[in-house]
Write an enzyme that holds these catalytic residues in place. Structure first.
Site, mmCIF file in Angstrom:
data_model
loop_
_atom_site.group_PDB
_atom_site.id
_atom_site.type_symbol
_atom_site.label_atom_id
_atom_site.label_comp_id
_atom_site.label_asym_id
_atom_site.label_seq_id
_atom_site.Cartn_x
_atom_site.Cartn_y
_atom_site.Cartn_z
ATOM 1 N N LYS A 1 2.864 -1.322 12.390
ATOM 2 C CA LYS A 1 3.811 -2.647 11.996
ATOM 3 C C LYS A 1 5.265 -2.143 12.372
ATOM 4 O O LYS A 1 6.204 -1.783 11.521
ATOM 5 C CB LYS A 1 3.391 -2.793 10.506
ATOM 6 C CG LYS A 1 4.416 -4.166 10.308
ATOM 7 C CD LYS A 1 3.813 -5.393 10.790
ATOM 8 C CE LYS A 1 4.372 -6.647 10.355
ATOM 9 N NZ LYS A 1 4.070 -7.839 11.006
ATOM 10 N N ASP B 1 -0.747 -7.316 12.623
ATOM 11 C CA ASP B 1 -1.204 -8.707 12.347
ATOM 12 C C ASP B 1 -1.802 -9.340 13.690
ATOM 13 O O ASP B 1 -2.896 -10.007 13.692
ATOM 14 C CB ASP B 1 -0.127 -9.762 11.897
ATOM 15 C CG ASP B 1 1.295 -9.465 12.826
ATOM 16 O OD1 ASP B 1 1.196 -8.458 13.489
ATOM 17 O OD2 ASP B 1 2.495 -10.189 12.600
ATOM 18 N N ASP C 1 -8.146 0.856 6.648
ATOM 19 C CA ASP C 1 -9.063 0.470 5.543
ATOM 20 C C ASP C 1 -9.415 -1.150 5.536
ATOM 21 O O ASP C 1 -10.528 -1.383 5.587
ATOM 22 C CB ASP C 1 -8.528 0.753 4.061
ATOM 23 C CG ASP C 1 -9.109 0.079 2.968
ATOM 24 O OD1 ASP C 1 -10.447 0.283 2.920
ATOM 25 O OD2 ASP C 1 -8.644 -0.789 1.914
ATOM 26 N N ASP D 1 -13.056 -3.120 7.363
ATOM 27 C CA ASP D 1 -13.892 -3.926 6.702
ATOM 28 C C ASP D 1 -14.131 -5.307 7.543
ATOM 29 O O ASP D 1 -15.319 -5.809 7.808
ATOM 30 C CB ASP D 1 -13.470 -4.585 5.418
ATOM 31 C CG ASP D 1 -13.773 -3.843 4.112
ATOM 32 O OD1 ASP D 1 -13.881 -2.391 4.368
ATOM 33 O OD2 ASP D 1 -13.856 -4.426 3.252
ATOM 34 N N TYR E 1 -1.451 5.453 0.618
ATOM 35 C CA TYR E 1 -2.573 6.108 -0.455
ATOM 36 C C TYR E 1 -1.935 7.235 -1.160
ATOM 37 O O TYR E 1 -2.423 7.380 -2.339
ATOM 38 C CB TYR E 1 -3.736 6.367 0.183
ATOM 39 C CG TYR E 1 -4.748 5.336 0.574
ATOM 40 C CD1 TYR E 1 -4.375 4.044 1.340
ATOM 41 C CD2 TYR E 1 -5.967 5.178 0.060
ATOM 42 C CE1 TYR E 1 -5.240 2.989 1.424
ATOM 43 C CE2 TYR E 1 -6.987 4.262 0.174
ATOM 44 C CZ TYR E 1 -6.423 3.109 1.076
ATOM 45 O OH TYR E 1 -7.656 2.255 1.148
HETATM 46 C C1 IPM Z 1 -13.065 2.695 1.797
HETATM 47 C C2 IPM Z 1 -12.694 2.308 0.525
HETATM 48 C C3 IPM Z 1 -12.053 3.230 -0.333
HETATM 49 C C4 IPM Z 1 -10.620 3.210 0.338
HETATM 50 C C5 IPM Z 1 -11.903 3.140 -1.643
HETATM 51 C C6 IPM Z 1 -13.350 3.110 -2.269
HETATM 52 C C7 IPM Z 1 -11.018 4.104 -2.384
HETATM 53 O O1 IPM Z 1 -12.309 0.987 0.519
HETATM 54 O O2 IPM Z 1 -13.676 3.964 2.292
HETATM 55 O O3 IPM Z 1 -12.541 2.040 2.930
HETATM 56 O O4 IPM Z 1 -9.764 2.623 0.133
HETATM 57 O O5 IPM Z 1 -10.459 3.883 1.353
HETATM 58 MG MG MG Z 2 -12.415 -0.009 2.355
#
Ligand code: IPM
Ligand code: MG
Length: 358
Positions: free
Chosen positions: A193, A225, A249, A253, A143
């Protein structure tokens, strides 16, 4: 306590309104705080390569806690493709804030919500095992690593990003994760990884070394993975997960969806002091913005995390979390988790119901 309220754009403002409603309800029950709202887009764009206005910059520096909604492409320009290569994108302000304030430890808890019934896409026996926290490193990795960018002539360009970790950055996030594991089931899984990336081999070595200070915590390692697979096959084996910025990240999700919806998932980004940034883990969802259908619970639960971590007020945090559970067990559902037998409500009505429960 001074809270900076940053609604952002997309569904940010409408979900933030619900969290503020809940905080105001607590205020009339004795919680003391001062809140100030600010924008994330402004005049610093050209000058400094960020969308965060000077006033917001000053506010977030002095605030004790920051409550953040969402930021992304403008909600009025859904049909336009965002310029993903623009030097300054709306997300820059969020990334800048995380890093400038030294908020390196991002906690993303997920837990099976029995009141939601079978909202999870997982088989019921697997969903019921879900109770983990992803501790995502938030200040380094690909990042922020340099060099980065796209160079060269059109048709022959090269894109570069750099995965980079310094030992001290790995050490501090490892300590944060081990400390958290001690407050839970004392199991920590580090995800990397290391079989391919030198950065990640260093990660594994440093996490292992830090682990010697925590002999009471059971440390394991997985490649990312295999971890993605194992999370679905055997979610119950995970307690605390520690991982880098990019893998965190992606995996968070997935773990959020394992609860039933990404709209339910709160987060806390913490540094060395009590200050924190609290935001739901979903994005700005411009496609559903302004329609009163977004789930505000991830935002409301982020406010609960703020009460716990920055205010040190476990009672108030618990009241918010209980109110959310009560409302769900009463059958109220936003569209993302709607099932047979539930009562469909919008963003506002969901916020009203949680506030009323408090
Ligand atoms: C998160 C989001 C952010 C990230 C984006 C909006 C920059 O996906 O907080 O998970 O990638 O960190
Ligand atoms: Mg995210």
């Amino acid at each position: 306590m001074k809270i900076a309220i940053l609604p952002g754009n997309g569904i940010g403002p409408e979900i933030m309104q619900q969290a503020v409603k809940v905080l105001n309800e607590l205020r009339s029950n004795g919680l003391r705080f001062e809140a100030q709202e600010a924008s994330l887009r402004g005049e610093r764009i050209e000058a400094l390569g960020t969308t965060m206005p000077f006033a917001t910059h000053a506010l977030v520096k002095e605030a004790d806690a920051i409550l953040f909604g969402a930021i992304g492409a403008s909600s009025t320009a859904v049909s336009e493709e965002p310029d993903l290569l623009a030097p300054v994108r709306p997300k820059s302000a969020l990334l800048e804030m995380r890093r400038d304030l030294g908020l390196y430890a991002n906690m993303r808890p997920v837990k099976y919500i029995p009141e939601l019934g079978n909202a999870s896409p997982l088989r019921a026996d697997l969903a019921a095992q879900l109770d983990l926290v992803v501790v995502r490193e938030l200040n380094a990795d690909i990042y922020f690593g340099e060099p980065r960018g796209v160079t060269g002539a059109p048709g022959a360009r090269t894109g570069i990003n750099t995965m980079r970790y310094e030992e001290h950055e790995i050490e501090r996030i490892a300590h944060a994760a081990f400390r958290l594991a001690r407050q839970r089931r004392r199991k920590l899984c580090s995800i990397d990884k290391a079989n391919v990336l030198e950065t990640m081999a260093l990660w594994r070595e440093v996490v292992t070394r830090v682990g010697r200070d925590y002999p009471d915590v059971e440390l394991s390692h997985l490649y990312v993975d295999a971890a993605a697979m194992m999370l679905l096959r055997d979610p119950g084996r995970f307690d605390v997960i520690v991982t880098g910025n990019l893998f965190g990240d992606i995996l968070s999700d997935q773990t959020a969806m394992m609860m039933g919806s990404i709209g339910l998932s709160p987060s806390a980004s913490l540094g060395e002091g009590g200050k924190g940034l609290y935001e739901p883990i979903h994005g700005s969802a411009p496609d559903i913005a302004g329609k009163d259908i977004a789930n505000p619970l991830g935002m409301i639960l982020s406010a609960a995390m703020m009460l716990r971590h920055s205010f040190g007020d476990e009672t108030a945090a618990g009241r918010v979390e209980n109110a959310v559970r009560k409302v769900l067990s009463g059958g109220l559902r936003t569209a993302d988790v709607m099932q047979e037998g539930g009562r469909l409500v919008g963003t506002q009505a969901m916020g009203d119901a949680v506030a009323a429960e408090i």
